[in-house]
Write a protein that holds these residues in place. Structure first.
Motif, PDB file in Angstrom:
ATOM      1  N   ARG A 113       0.845  -1.192   0.000  1.00 28.13           N
ATOM      2  CA  ARG A 113       0.000   0.000   0.000  1.00 28.13           C
ATOM      3  C   ARG A 113       0.880   1.242   0.000  1.00 28.13           C
ATOM      4  N   PRO A 114       0.501   2.269  -0.738  1.00 29.93           N
ATOM      5  CA  PRO A 114       1.294   3.498  -0.721  1.00 29.93           C
ATOM      6  C   PRO A 114       1.217   4.179   0.637  1.00 29.93           C
ATOM      7  N   VAL A 115       2.302   4.812   1.049  1.00 32.53           N
ATOM      8  CA  VAL A 115       2.289   5.578   2.288  1.00 32.53           C
ATOM      9  C   VAL A 115       1.469   6.843   2.074  1.00 32.53           C
ATOM     10  N   MET A 116       1.168   7.533   3.165  1.00 27.36           N
ATOM     11  CA  MET A 116       0.299   8.700   3.093  1.00 27.36           C
ATOM     12  C   MET A 116       0.843   9.749   2.109  1.00 27.36           C
ATOM     13  N   GLY A 117       2.148   9.992   2.180  1.00 26.64           N
ATOM     14  CA  GLY A 117       2.736  11.001   1.300  1.00 26.64           C
ATOM     15  C   GLY A 117       2.601  10.640  -0.162  1.00 26.64           C
ATOM     16  N   GLU A 118       2.786   9.350  -0.489  1.00 25.24           N
ATOM     17  CA  GLU A 118       2.643   8.917  -1.874  1.00 25.24           C
ATOM     18  C   GLU A 118       1.188   9.018  -2.330  1.00 25.24           C
ATOM     19  N   SER A 119       0.264   8.652  -1.456  1.00 24.08           N
ATOM     20  CA  SER A 119      -1.158   8.752  -1.808  1.00 24.08           C
ATOM     21  C   SER A 119      -1.552  10.201  -2.073  1.00 24.08           C
ATOM     22  N   LEU A 120      -1.098  11.105  -1.210  1.00 23.69           N
ATOM     23  CA  LEU A 120      -1.401  12.518  -1.410  1.00 23.69           C
ATOM     24  C   LEU A 120      -0.737  13.037  -2.679  1.00 23.69           C
ATOM     25  N   GLY A 121       0.475  12.566  -2.942  1.00 26.72           N
ATOM     26  CA  GLY A 121       1.163  12.960  -4.158  1.00 26.72           C
ATOM     27  C   GLY A 121       0.413  12.518  -5.403  1.00 26.72           C
ATOM     28  N   VAL A 122      -0.126  11.294  -5.374  1.00 25.44           N
ATOM     29  CA  VAL A 122      -0.913  10.797  -6.508  1.00 25.44           C
ATOM     30  C   VAL A 122      -2.150  11.660  -6.722  1.00 25.44           C
TER      31      VAL A 122
END
Length: 292
Positions: A113-122
């Motif tokens: 699962r993507p970390v929070m920062g990666e999810s927000l970046g997406v």
């Protein structure tokens, strides 16, 4: 930002120059011939440069190279077929939407699962892409569907290369990717009745650029870089491709970026910065809290 991330941004800059070139080349060359010639040039160049390193093949190298090569071939073939009926800007937009597929492919294949920062970046990057490419338009016609298949294939490529690049050296599996791409292209050419474009009508300057710079060089660097960064972060970085395409159009074709495009570019870059800085900032705040 790591060297791998910088390398992926550099790749996006090169890719940003290719959409208009591909669109123009397709006026003279069929999609199958273009893919066949492009990957043949890339395969020959890589074989000549790295022939001494193409020894001692291991089964996993062949498996990885063939797997990625098939996915890459699907991606490039569907992209050029789509470019016959959609604009370069629309193709760049839809292709960049591979970022939306990457987290799902990574979860299905790796259970990560993507970390929070990666999810927000997406989320930021996708919002920026939509805003940036609002004028490109989107409808589920034949050309868009082909290009959407290209985006899905590139998402799979990102994840598969991330895994394969950790166990197989970049050069052998990159060479095999280009060989598979060339074989797929020539198979389609033969299936369609053979080559029909006269040699003198082929834009060789464009084909050499696409084959050497935008394929041979790119595939080696990409294979190396994707093994050294997360799949989701790579997807966010790839979202910068339309920005580079716009910069290329502004620099060489006198086009201008609208305020909305600038705002979309800012959102995409914000997504890149968030995905890059999230973990270091969290680590720094955690260290401060511990020391306090």
């Amino acid at each position: 930002m790591s060297r791998a991330d910088v390398a992926l941004l550099f790749i996006c800059a090169i890719w940003g120059t290719t959409f208009a070139l591909l669109r123009d080349a397709l006026h003279a060359v069929s999609p199958a011939e273009l893919v066949a010639l492009r990957f043949t040039i890339a395969a020959v160049v890589l074989a000549l440069i790295y022939f001494r390193r193409l020894r001692g093949w291991r089964p996993e190298w062949i498996q990885d190279g063939l797997t990625i090569g098939i996915v890459v071939a699907v991606g490039y073939i569907t992209q050029v077929i789509g470019l016959r009926t959609v604009t370069a800007s629309r193709s760049a937009f839809i292709t960049s939407m591979s970022i939306a597929f990457v987290p799902f492919v990574a979860f299905a294949a790796l259970r990560t699962r993507p970390v929070m920062g990666e999810s927000l970046g997406v989320l930021l990057a996708v919002a920026g892409l939509v805003l940036f490419s609002a004028d490109a338009g989107f409808s589920l016609q034949k050309g868009e569907l082909w290009t959407l298949a290209c985006a899905a294939a590139f998402a799979v490529q990102i994840v598969v290369t991330h895994v394969a690049g950790k166990r197989s050296p970049a050069v052998p599996i990159s060479v095999l990717q280009t060989v598979v791409g060339a074989a797929a292209g020539w198979t389609l050419v033969l299936a369609g009745g053979g080559a029909t474009t006269p040699a003198r009508a082929i834009p060789w300057g464009v084909l050499l650029y696409l084959g050497i710079v935008a394929t041979a060089f790119i595939i080696v660097v990409q294979t190396w870089a994707l093994a050294r960064t997360s799949s989701v972060k790579a997807g966010v970085l790839y979202a910068t491709e339309p920005i580079f395409a716009a910069i290329f159009a502004v620099s060489f074709f006198g086009e201008r970026m609208t305020p909305r495009e600038l705002a979309g570019a800012a959102l995409i870059l914000a997504g890149v910065f968030v995905s890059e800085l999230w973990r270091p900032l969290r680590a720094r705040f955690a260290a401060r809290a511990t020391s306090a």
